[in-house]
Design an enzyme around this catalytic site. Structure first.
Site, mmCIF file in Angstrom:
data_model
loop_
_atom_site.group_PDB
_atom_site.id
_atom_site.type_symbol
_atom_site.label_atom_id
_atom_site.label_comp_id
_atom_site.label_asym_id
_atom_site.label_seq_id
_atom_site.Cartn_x
_atom_site.Cartn_y
_atom_site.Cartn_z
ATOM 1 N N GLY A 252 0.763 -1.247 0.000
ATOM 2 C CA GLY A 252 0.000 0.000 0.000
ATOM 3 C C GLY A 252 0.786 1.285 0.000
ATOM 4 N N GLY A 296 3.579 -3.827 -3.760
ATOM 5 C CA GLY A 296 3.563 -3.961 -5.218
ATOM 6 C C GLY A 296 4.093 -2.672 -5.814
ATOM 7 N N TYR A 338 -8.838 6.019 -12.523
ATOM 8 C CA TYR A 338 -8.624 6.605 -11.185
ATOM 9 C C TYR A 338 -8.274 8.092 -11.227
ATOM 10 C CZ TYR A 338 -7.361 1.622 -10.718
ATOM 11 O OH TYR A 338 -7.306 0.264 -10.796
ATOM 12 N N CYS A 365 -10.162 5.290 -30.094
ATOM 13 C CA CYS A 365 -11.408 5.908 -30.556
ATOM 14 C C CYS A 365 -12.263 6.202 -29.343
ATOM 15 C CB CYS A 365 -12.139 4.980 -31.501
ATOM 16 S SG CYS A 365 -11.230 4.808 -33.004
ATOM 17 N N GLU A 366 -11.841 7.179 -28.624
ATOM 18 C CA GLU A 366 -12.379 7.433 -27.286
ATOM 19 C C GLU A 366 -11.652 8.689 -26.818
ATOM 20 O OE1 GLU A 366 -13.446 5.407 -23.381
ATOM 21 O OE2 GLU A 366 -13.177 4.119 -25.088
ATOM 22 N N TYR A 393 0.943 -1.492 -12.345
ATOM 23 C CA TYR A 393 -0.445 -1.470 -12.815
ATOM 24 C C TYR A 393 -0.611 -0.754 -14.164
ATOM 25 C CZ TYR A 393 -0.996 -2.701 -7.896
ATOM 26 O OH TYR A 393 -0.874 -3.304 -6.670
HETATM 27 N N1 LLP Z 1 -1.605 -7.260 -1.203
HETATM 28 C C1 LLP Z 1 -2.899 -7.312 -1.522
HETATM 29 C C2 LLP Z 1 -3.725 -8.329 -0.915
HETATM 30 C C3 LLP Z 1 -3.455 -6.412 -2.441
HETATM 31 O O1 LLP Z 1 -4.751 -6.467 -2.723
HETATM 32 C C4 LLP Z 1 -2.603 -5.441 -3.043
HETATM 33 C C5 LLP Z 1 -3.142 -4.499 -4.018
HETATM 34 C C6 LLP Z 1 -1.237 -5.429 -2.689
HETATM 35 C C7 LLP Z 1 -0.772 -6.348 -1.749
HETATM 36 C C8 LLP Z 1 -0.259 -4.462 -3.264
HETATM 37 O O2 LLP Z 1 -0.581 -3.158 -2.994
HETATM 38 P P1 LLP Z 1 0.404 -1.966 -3.421
HETATM 39 O O3 LLP Z 1 1.657 -2.066 -2.598
HETATM 40 O O4 LLP Z 1 0.695 -2.113 -4.871
HETATM 41 O O5 LLP Z 1 -0.362 -0.742 -3.135
HETATM 42 N N2 LLP Z 1 -4.954 -1.249 -9.940
HETATM 43 C C9 LLP Z 1 -4.836 -0.265 -8.879
HETATM 44 C C10 LLP Z 1 -4.213 -0.845 -7.636
HETATM 45 C C11 LLP Z 1 -5.006 -1.935 -7.016
HETATM 46 C C12 LLP Z 1 -4.304 -2.534 -5.816
HETATM 47 C C13 LLP Z 1 -5.053 -3.691 -5.288
HETATM 48 N N3 LLP Z 1 -4.363 -4.458 -4.310
HETATM 49 C C14 LLP Z 1 -4.036 0.915 -9.402
HETATM 50 O O6 LLP Z 1 -3.655 0.914 -10.566
HETATM 51 O O7 LLP Z 1 -3.799 1.869 -8.684
#
Ligand code: LLP
Length: 444
Positions: A252, A296, A338, A365-366, A393
């Site tokens: 996160g 992530g 987002y 096309c958008e 992402y």
């Molecule tokens: N662990 C779990 C269980 C998760 O659901 C997630 C992300 C992470 C770890 C990693 O989180 P991070 O460190 O990347 O914040 N597609 C969205 C992000 C969705 C994240 C969902 N879960 C975007 O592009 O911002």
């Protein structure tokens, strides 16, 4: 101008990443192109391990593969001593294909299929993070069906929704009470789930898991959620008489998309998490669990850059100038989903003043306004643009909308560039199409 990782402006005034001129990358591999800065990624991985190991007796850092997964990245993650979490059969398959050590893999998901659970059990993944009661039933059935086929009980963690409402975009919040993920705290579902898990033959309960949200730019949510998780670890011990040998507090942590964003340092972040946990657990006399992190975005986000080539430019006097690039929604859906903001560098004019404010749009096309109000250096057709912080992402969420071919990924380091993923070709686009004989026969 914000330069990240190994990005620098070379003597020709062009943007360089990993010692490679980005205009050379564009010429050699075409655009759009995802460029991954290997040194920046490795440095982040090491920094995570160092920051947490310095503050906690036993630590594991697991890369949330959903942010950016391909077999080459699995190798880098493995070489840096990180574990890996996967959120689908496809991510698990990728990790297995890469030869990632299976006991270091964790399977996630709020609606895992029987096929995915069986795949994980047969492979022998390190952890399954159980999300709901149906999953406990499915595991019970699968484990009894596979009895004798498994060499050891399957370690699991129980996914908790700690009831924190993270102040990030609502679509990337996952830990609040009103969420599809995990067992909620208030109703007592967490303890019920742990109790059930303890009764299932073939399961080894290892502890709890939570993840509150993504792109968090301060430590408030983590501070609150870690406190709740510590209290739950204490309750599990006091009410059910079992220890949680492991506690996973998710990912996160935010990154810099814009120079104005200042996420907490890893040290400050680790300070908060470990202080809250230690205070609560020590005063309750509960043994300190292994602390698992699951980043992530903060591992791969700033390491990625997308290169585009400018095409048509449309001036609407008194309103705005549209600068169209050769990608868009299909390689980066985040602005549309987002309202995500990005920083852009005129890669072949990086040393020139970025003083013309334009709207960089895609070619779908958008109305895919990618990057509104972006300062560029004298934009002209053929110029290369470098969009920063696209490592998380973007590739992972890319699509074939308008039958665009998804871009290649190139890994750069110390002057060397290697493809991690080749660009899709037109044959790929029709490779899964089938022509039913009755359609082929019919002529109107
Ligand atoms: N662990 C779990 C269980 C998760 O659901 C997630 C992300 C992470 C770890 C990693 O989180 P991070 O460190 O990347 O914040 N597609 C969205 C992000 C969705 C994240 C969902 N879960 C975007 O592009 O911002």
């Amino acid at each position: 101008m914000m330069l990240l990782g190994t990005q620098r402006i070379n003597s020709e005034g062009r943007l360089e990443i990993g010692g490679v001129d980005t205009t050379r990358l564009a010429a050699e591999y075409g655009t759009p192109l995802y460029v991954m800065d290997e040194a920046a990624l490795r440095e982040k991985a090491r920094a995570y391990l160092v920051a947490f190991s310095a503050r906690w007796p036993k630590v594991k850092v697991s890369f949330a593969g959903k942010a950016f997964l391909c077999t080459g990245i699995c190798k880098v993650i493995e070489q840096e001593g990180l574990s890996l979490d996967v959120a689908s059969g496809g991510e698990l398959y990728t990790a297995l294909q890469a030869g990632f050590p299976v006991e270091q893999i964790t399977l996630h998901g709020n609606n895992k299929s029987v096929e995915e659970l069986r795949m994980a059990l047969e492979a022998g993944v390190g952890h399954i993070v159980v999300d709901n009661f149906l999953e406990l039933d499915l595991l019970t059935d699968l484990l009894s069906e596979m009895r004798g086929g498994l060499s050891r009980p399957q370690p699991i963690l129980v996914r908790v929704a700690p009831g924190i409402d993270p102040h990030t975009h609502r679509r990337i919040s996952t830990g609040q009470a009103d969420t599809k993920f995990g067992f909620d705290v208030a109703s007592g579902a967490v303890l019920m789930a742990v109790r059930r898990a303890l009764e299932i033959p073939g399961i080894e309960f290892r502890g709890l898991h939570c993840h509150v949200g993504s792109q968090l730019l301060d430590t408030d949510c983590h501070e609150a959620s870690v406190g709740i998780m510590a209290d739950l670890v204490i309750q599990v011990k006091q009410q059910l008489g079992v220890e949680c040998p492991e506690l996973n507090v998710g990912g996160g942590l935010g990154i810099r998309y814009l120079a104005s964003q200042q996420p907490p340092s890893l040290e400050a972040f680790a300070d908060v998490v470990t202080r809250v946990l230690r205070d609560r657990l020590e005063s309750a006399g509960v043994a300190l669990p292994t602390l698992l992190q699951e980043p992530g975005r903060s591992l791969v986000g700033e390491a990625g850059t997308t290169l585009y080539t400018i095409g048509s430019i449309k001036q609407i006097p008194g309103t705005r100038t549209y600068v169209a690039v050769d990608g868009g929604l299909s390689d980066n859906p985040r602005p549309a989903l987002y309202e995500a903001k990005y920083s852009v560098i005129s890669a072949n004019k990086a040393a020139q003043p970025h003083d013309q404010v334009v709207t960089v749009s895609g070619k779908h096309c958008e109305t895919d306004l990618l990057f509104p109000d972006t300062p560029l250096a004298d934009p002209q057709p053929g110029d290369i643009l470098a969009v920063q912080s696209t490592g998380a992402y973007n590739f992972a969420m890319a699509s074939n909308y308008n039958r665009f071919r998804r871009p290649a990924v190139v890994l750069v380091s110390e002057g060397q560039a290697d493809l991690l993923v080749r660009r899709e070709n037109y044959e790929d686009l029709v490779a899964r199409d089938l022509m039913p004989a009755r359609l082929a026969r019919q002529t109107m």
